[in-house]
Write a protein that holds these residues in place. Structure first.
Motif, PDB file in Angstrom:
ATOM      1  N   UNK A  65       0.614  12.344 -11.175  1.00  0.00           N
ATOM      2  CA  UNK A  65      -0.422  11.507 -10.148  1.00  0.00           C
ATOM      3  C   UNK A  65      -0.236  10.102 -10.342  1.00  0.00           C
ATOM      4  N   UNK A  66      -0.274   9.517 -11.647  1.00  0.00           N
ATOM      5  CA  UNK A  66      -0.234   8.255 -11.848  1.00  0.00           C
ATOM      6  C   UNK A  66       1.235   7.716 -11.400  1.00  0.00           C
ATOM      7  N   UNK A  67       2.323   8.341 -11.657  1.00  0.00           N
ATOM      8  CA  UNK A  67       3.493   7.701 -11.281  1.00  0.00           C
ATOM      9  C   UNK A  67       3.659   7.483  -9.811  1.00  0.00           C
ATOM     10  N   UNK A  68       3.247   8.613  -9.167  1.00  0.00           N
ATOM     11  CA  UNK A  68       3.136   8.632  -7.491  1.00  0.00           C
ATOM     12  C   UNK A  68       2.422   7.663  -7.032  1.00  0.00           C
ATOM     13  N   UNK A  69       1.307   7.394  -7.615  1.00  0.00           N
ATOM     14  CA  UNK A  69       0.189   6.566  -7.358  1.00  0.00           C
ATOM     15  C   UNK A  69       0.731   5.123  -7.455  1.00  0.00           C
ATOM     16  N   UNK A  70       1.499   5.018  -8.595  1.00  0.00           N
ATOM     17  CA  UNK A  70       2.222   3.667  -8.634  1.00  0.00           C
ATOM     18  C   UNK A  70       3.178   3.172  -7.805  1.00  0.00           C
ATOM     19  N   UNK A  71       3.682   4.190  -7.411  1.00  0.00           N
ATOM     20  CA  UNK A  71       5.065   4.113  -6.451  1.00  0.00           C
ATOM     21  C   UNK A  71       4.426   3.654  -4.978  1.00  0.00           C
ATOM     22  N   UNK A  72       3.059   4.464  -4.587  1.00  0.00           N
ATOM     23  CA  UNK A  72       2.722   3.973  -3.302  1.00  0.00           C
ATOM     24  C   UNK A  72       2.145   2.669  -3.644  1.00  0.00           C
ATOM     25  N   UNK A  73       1.631   2.455  -4.746  1.00  0.00           N
ATOM     26  CA  UNK A  73       1.147   1.025  -4.857  1.00  0.00           C
ATOM     27  C   UNK A  73       2.122  -0.198  -4.592  1.00  0.00           C
ATOM     28  N   UNK A  74       3.325   0.086  -5.238  1.00  0.00           N
ATOM     29  CA  UNK A  74       4.592  -0.700  -4.925  1.00  0.00           C
ATOM     30  C   UNK A  74       4.900  -0.760  -3.524  1.00  0.00           C
ATOM     31  N   UNK A  75       4.936   0.149  -2.763  1.00  0.00           N
ATOM     32  CA  UNK A  75       5.202   0.343  -1.318  1.00  0.00           C
ATOM     33  C   UNK A  75       3.927  -0.592  -0.482  1.00  0.00           C
ATOM     34  N   UNK A  76       2.868  -0.502  -0.946  1.00  0.00           N
ATOM     35  CA  UNK A  76       1.404  -1.156  -0.485  1.00  0.00           C
ATOM     36  C   UNK A  76       1.832  -2.877  -0.848  1.00  0.00           C
ATOM     37  N   UNK A  89      -7.150  -6.588  -2.958  1.00  0.00           N
ATOM     38  CA  UNK A  89      -7.159  -5.524  -2.034  1.00  0.00           C
ATOM     39  C   UNK A  89      -6.513  -4.219  -2.083  1.00  0.00           C
ATOM     40  N   UNK A  90      -5.208  -4.296  -2.610  1.00  0.00           N
ATOM     41  CA  UNK A  90      -4.696  -3.006  -3.037  1.00  0.00           C
ATOM     42  C   UNK A  90      -4.943  -2.389  -4.033  1.00  0.00           C
ATOM     43  N   UNK A  91      -5.663  -3.137  -5.145  1.00  0.00           N
ATOM     44  CA  UNK A  91      -6.349  -2.110  -6.029  1.00  0.00           C
ATOM     45  C   UNK A  91      -7.421  -1.273  -5.671  1.00  0.00           C
TER      46      UNK A  91
END
Length: 331
Positions: free
Chosen positions: A275-286, A297-299
């Motif tokens: 979950x964390x790995x994919x959440x961080x990947x989403x964060x990088x996209x954002x 805002x991203x946080x």
């Protein structure tokens, strides 16, 4: 639907046929730029060692095509990694199989001496990597997964010999594949970069393959489906908090300990780490989307209450601070 016929070998001569069939431009026996009549995109080929080569496909079709790979006397296996955000179709022995990041199948291993076809979705970005490996390098793998009988749907038809294997891509390999999206094939370093990615992917695969845990009981079809259901739930809820292993185990209809073991078998990591790995990947996209004014805002978008917590996890995975990837919104 336009059918495009080609074959594979560990050396680049096969690309000429593919370029002619697609009416694309072949550059330096490495790159095929597909014509606008088909869509936007390209393929990239590189020889890594005498026994390993890699093919990278990144394209968005505007018309349906079917890439028909012909059986070849070249004795190799094709490791097909698909991280498209939709389902594509692979056909083996006249049977269609879905493959793609949000589907339950992400890796197909196919014998080059058996015909197959690949039908990418239209108006969607198809993102796939194929590693071609000489069979002589895979003696242990072949021994564990020998050719098996394949039953056709028609009851009266004879059985066929087939070799294909489906599996899940581990979280580390998903990160490796996603890193390809940040590189241009025109970068001078791309050739070295993609060769390194391919070797690391093979390393991850065989690290899991040779793990002594692999000798334990395989999951049943229903167990696989139950774990995949929880994986899909996690991927659909990355903007929220981790739902807890107890919740996921209940969703899968398993005890907590059995669920953790089953998830580990499927994805080579824990549910929380996945979950964390994919959440961080989403964060990088954002961060790179240009839709936000600040890291805060991203946080908040990712349901983190502390910027420091998000930044620490981000740095652990990508070895860079989120501020370095932030593309600020201009207005």
């Amino acid at each position: 639907m336009k059918k495009i016929f080609h074959y594979y070998s560990l050396t680049p001569e096969w690309q000429q046929q593919l370029a002619e069939q697609t009416e694309g431009e072949l550059v330096n026996d490495k790159i095929i730029n597909f014509p606008k009549e088909i869509g936007n995109g390209h393929s990239y080929f590189a020889q890594i060692t005498p026994g390993i080569s890699v093919v990278f496909i990144d394209m968005k079709l505007n018309t349906p095509i079917k890439l028909c790979r012909q059986a070849s006397e070249h004795e190799l296996f094709i490791f097909h990694y698909d991280l498209s955000e939709h389902a594509n179709l692979i056909k083996i022995n006249n049977e269609d199989y879905k493959i793609g990041y949000y589907d339950k199948l992400e890796l197909a291993i196919i014998d080059n001496q058996i015909e197959s076809s690949f039908k990418p979705a239209v108006n969607e970005r198809t993102f796939a990597l194929r590693i071609l490996v000489d069979k002589k390098l895979l003696a242990d793998f072949i021994k564990k997964y020998p050719k098996k009988e394949y039953k056709t749907k028609a009851k009266n038809k004879a059985k066929k010999e087939a070799f294909y294997h489906y599996g899940h891509v581990d979280s580390n390999s998903i990160l490796l594949l996603k890193s390809l999206k940040t590189k241009s094939i025109n970068d001078l370093s791309f050739d070295v970069f993609i060769k390194g990615i391919a070797l690391k992917l093979l390393g991850n695969f065989f690290s899991k393959f040779y793990d002594v845990k692999e000798t334990s009981r395989a999951l049943t079809t229903s167990e696989n489906e139950a774990v995949n259901k929880t994986r899909d739930y996690l991927m659909d809820n990355l903007y929220g908090p981790f739902p807890s292993v107890i919740f996921l185990a209940a969703m899968a209809g398993m005890s907590e300990s059995k669920y953790k073991t089953a998830f580990k078998k499927c994805f080579d990591t824990t549910p929380n780490n996945f979950f964390i790995i994919n959440k961080m990947c989403l964060g990088r996209d954002l961060l790179k989307s240009g839709n936000f004014h600040s890291l805060t805002e991203v946080t908040y978008e990712l349901n983190y209450t502390k910027l420091s917590h998000f930044s620490t996890k981000y740095y652990e995975l990508f070895n860079t601070r989120p501020i370095n990837d932030l593309v600020k919104r201009r207005f």
